[in-house]
Design an enzyme around this catalytic site. Structure first.
Site, PDB file in Angstrom:
ATOM      1  N   PHE A 171       0.809  -1.226   0.000  1.00 10.38           N
ATOM      2  CA  PHE A 171       0.000   0.000   0.000  1.00 10.38           C
ATOM      3  C   PHE A 171       0.837   1.267   0.000  1.00 10.38           C
ATOM      4  CE2 PHE A 171       0.938   0.039   4.552  1.00 10.38           C
ATOM      5  CZ  PHE A 171       1.019   1.397   4.805  1.00 10.38           C
ATOM      6  N   LYS A 195      -1.444  -7.041  -9.341  1.00  9.02           N
ATOM      7  CA  LYS A 195      -2.397  -6.986  -8.226  1.00  9.02           C
ATOM      8  C   LYS A 195      -1.959  -5.853  -7.307  1.00  9.02           C
ATOM      9  CE  LYS A 195      -2.786  -8.512  -4.060  1.00  9.02           C
ATOM     10  NZ  LYS A 195      -3.478  -7.385  -3.410  1.00  9.02           N
ATOM     11  N   GLU A 198      -4.960  -3.884  -2.074  1.00  9.46           N
ATOM     12  CA  GLU A 198      -6.412  -3.700  -1.965  1.00  9.46           C
ATOM     13  C   GLU A 198      -6.729  -2.422  -1.194  1.00  9.46           C
ATOM     14  OE1 GLU A 198      -4.518  -5.910  -0.649  1.00  9.46           O
ATOM     15  OE2 GLU A 198      -5.068  -6.505   1.384  1.00  9.46           O
ATOM     16  N   CYS A 303       9.575   1.963   3.241  1.00 12.64           N
ATOM     17  CA  CYS A 303      10.467   0.862   3.632  1.00 12.64           C
ATOM     18  C   CYS A 303      11.874   1.374   3.862  1.00 12.64           C
ATOM     19  CB  CYS A 303      10.486  -0.200   2.561  1.00 12.64           C
ATOM     20  SG  CYS A 303      11.187   0.411   1.046  1.00 12.64           S
ATOM     21  N   GLU A 403       9.155  -3.742  13.237  1.00 14.30           N
ATOM     22  CA  GLU A 403       9.031  -2.641  12.281  1.00 14.30           C
ATOM     23  C   GLU A 403       7.782  -1.840  12.672  1.00 14.30           C
ATOM     24  OE1 GLU A 403       8.001  -3.725   8.217  1.00 14.30           O
ATOM     25  OE2 GLU A 403       9.000  -1.934   7.438  1.00 14.30           O
TER      26      GLU A 403
END
Ligand code: NAD
Length: 522
Positions: A171, A195, A198, A303, A403
């Site tokens: 995301f 993909k 979502e 990240c 994290e």
């Protein structure tokens, strides 16, 4: 929500952010260059992180839709791979121009669905665009090698596409990560199923529309939706030859194992805990400004966010200045002028981040700046966490081991550079690291001895541009880091080599007697 059917029967374009806010609709899927309404009976609701208003419903694509996307990509492959690389390059040039022209439109979709500020969302698009630009160099980077290996004999190598490949995206970079995959996969002759996350598929839908406009033939790029079921379909579909994944360790390690066990190539970039060593001889102001942006920008949901500081010697005294600098950052809705960071992605994420801050408090760390409970006036219902600085953290605390993926900076203290290097190397992640120093020898010692795969020297987020590759290591990449994204390794990932050895001797030079020993070359 209205289904997309009315729009999809006529539409060749995806609605703008304004249109979507005015009239929310279900997200369509994209196959054979058409937006289609899904026949799904399950939908995932997507809320604006700044308001928690419903933005769209994302379908859990049906099995028939998933198979149709794969069939379409499979059907498109032979003609696409046979097209000359120069023709594919021309399409990529157009794609680059269209992404540039639609830059703000892409960024607006990202701000709406993901929450990051509009300025930062433009950066998200740029980082993907740069990969598309690099992909335009295909005629150069697809060149093979040739060697005359013996008299009248030569070996040539070719880089050939794999077939249908797939990308499973996270995301946090809704444009950049699909664009780490789409341009290189397609310009090298593969067809791709994307993909998107979502949680924010809108940017991918716009990228699909632009791909059609650029001239990609139907089926070269298809977009499917959903969560685990869609992922499992990708991992098991025999037609899909390679899987690119970017996301967290839980999903990524599972995806790496299952796709590899099914004989697919996998590249999988995972989580991170990026440290910076702060040396007393560094330029303090530069450090303060760089770290505020790197730790709290994008609400820490990068990240390569700088989430951990290792304060060497007296630099631990600088943390109050850092807190002052962080306090100046404006937390607000991403479309608001002057916003420095927006909300985090979901109420669950906010809750997780706040519970990690609480655990630090309980384990004896010092909360130097507390972002819990903050709410911008205009957006009382968003998922807000303000910049948070936790000092006196030790390596056994939960906030250090996990994290956090939020605007939270954890700070540890050590006495020497060697101790800083040892601490950073003990961490199981190896995505990125940085050192702040004015000393060449100190920087060189750090560079040589540090294990993380992307090192910044006075650069807080050392992400390499697409002429290099994204080289995280250790637990930040699955499979030991053999397959990295973009750059020449990205091209290698999406191609297989074929070597051809040919002999063209004149007839009378060919021996009359059969040779049975392995040839020896002198
Ligand atoms: P995520 O792992 O939750 O989701 C990534 C993708 O995997 C999504 O498309 C999702 O649908 C799917 N997925 C999630 N859980 C799954 C499961 N159990 N089984 C199968 N599929 C599953 O990651 P996210 O929250 O979207 O993204 C944040 C994470 O991504 C962070 O850990 C961040 O460090 C990482 N990330 C890494 C890089 C990198 O290059 N190393 C870049 C960006 C993000």
């Amino acid at each position: 929500l209205r289904p997309m059917s009315a729009l999809a029967s006529t539409a060749t374009s995806y609605p703008t952010t304004h249109e979507r806010i005015a009239k929310p609709e279900d997200t369509p899927w994209f196959v054979d260059n058409e937006f289609l309404p899904s026949k799904a009976d399950k939908f995932i609701e997507l809320y604006d992180p700044a308001t928690n208003n419903l933005v769209t419903r994302v379908p859990q694509s049906t099995d028939a839709e998933l198979q149709a996307a794969v069939d379409s990509a499979q059907k498109a492959f032979p003609a696409w791979r046979s097209m000359s690389v120069l023709a594919r390059q021309q399409i990529m040039f157009k794609y680059v121009n269209l992404i540039r022209e639609n830059w703000d439109r892409l960024a607006a979709s990202i701000t709406l669905e993901q929450g990051k500020t509009f300025v930062d969302a433009r950066g998200d698009v740029l980082r993907g665009l740069q990969v598309a630009e690099a992909a335009c160099g295909a005629p150069e980077f697809l060149k093979g090698e040739i060697l005359e290996v013996a008299k009248d004999m030569e070996t040539r190598s070719y880089k050939e596409p794999l077939g249908v490949v797939a990308a499973i995206c996270p995301f946090n970079f809704p444009a950049m990560i699909p664009l780490w995959c789409i341009p290189i996969a397609t310009v090298t002759g593969n067809t791709i199923i994307v993909k998107p996350s979502e949680r924010d598929p809108g940017a991918t839908m716009i990228l699909a529309e632009l791909a059609k406009k650029a001239g990609f033939p139907p089926g070269v790029i298809n977009v499917i939706h959903g969560a685990h079921r869609t992922v499992d379909f990708i991992l098991d579909a025999p037609e899909i030859k390679a899987v690119s994944f970017v996301g967290g360790n839980k999903a990524g390690e599972y995806i790496y194992s299952r796709a590899s066990a099914n004989g697919k190539r996998v590249q999988a970039n995972l989580g991170a805990k990026n440290h910076a060593a702060v040396m007393p001889d560094c330029n303090k102001n530069q450090f303060l400004n760089a770290v505020s942006g790197a730790a709290f920008g994008a609400a820490g949901q990068r990240c390569m966010a700088l989430s951990t500081l290792v304060m060497v010697g007296e630099t631990k005294e600088w943390l109050s200045d850092l807190a002052e600098s962080a306090k100046q950052l404006h937390v607000n809705g991403g479309f608001e002028e002057g916003a420095d960071l927006g909300p985090v992605i979901s109420p669950q994420s906010k809750e997780r981040i706040e519970s990690l801050i609480k655990s630090a408090e309980e384990e004896g760390a010092t909360i130097l700046l507390d972002g819990r409970g903050f709410k911008p006036e205009k957006y009382p219902n968003g998922n807000w966490v303000g910049p948070t600085i936790i000092a006196n953290v030790t390596a056994d605390m939960k906030c250090y081991k996990e994290e956090i993926f939020g605007p939270v900076l954890v700070c540890l203290n050590v006495d020497t550079l060697d101790e800083a290097i040892e601490l950073i190397n003990k961490n199981e992640y190896g995505n990125g690291t940085a050192i702040f120093t004015r000393s060449g020898p100190t920087a060189e010692t750090f560079r040589r001895n540090i294990e993380a795969g992307q090192v910044g020297i006075n650069v807080p987020i050392p992400v390499p541009l697409p002429m290099f590759s994204f080289t995280g290591n250790k637990k930040s990449i699955a499979g030991g880091g053999a397959n990295t994204f973009y750059g020449q390794p990205g091209v290698n990932f999406y191609t297989q080599q074929k070597t051809v050895t040919a002999m063209w001797s004149s007839a009378d030079a060919i021996s009359k007697k059969a040779d049975v020993a392995m040839p020896t070359h002198n």
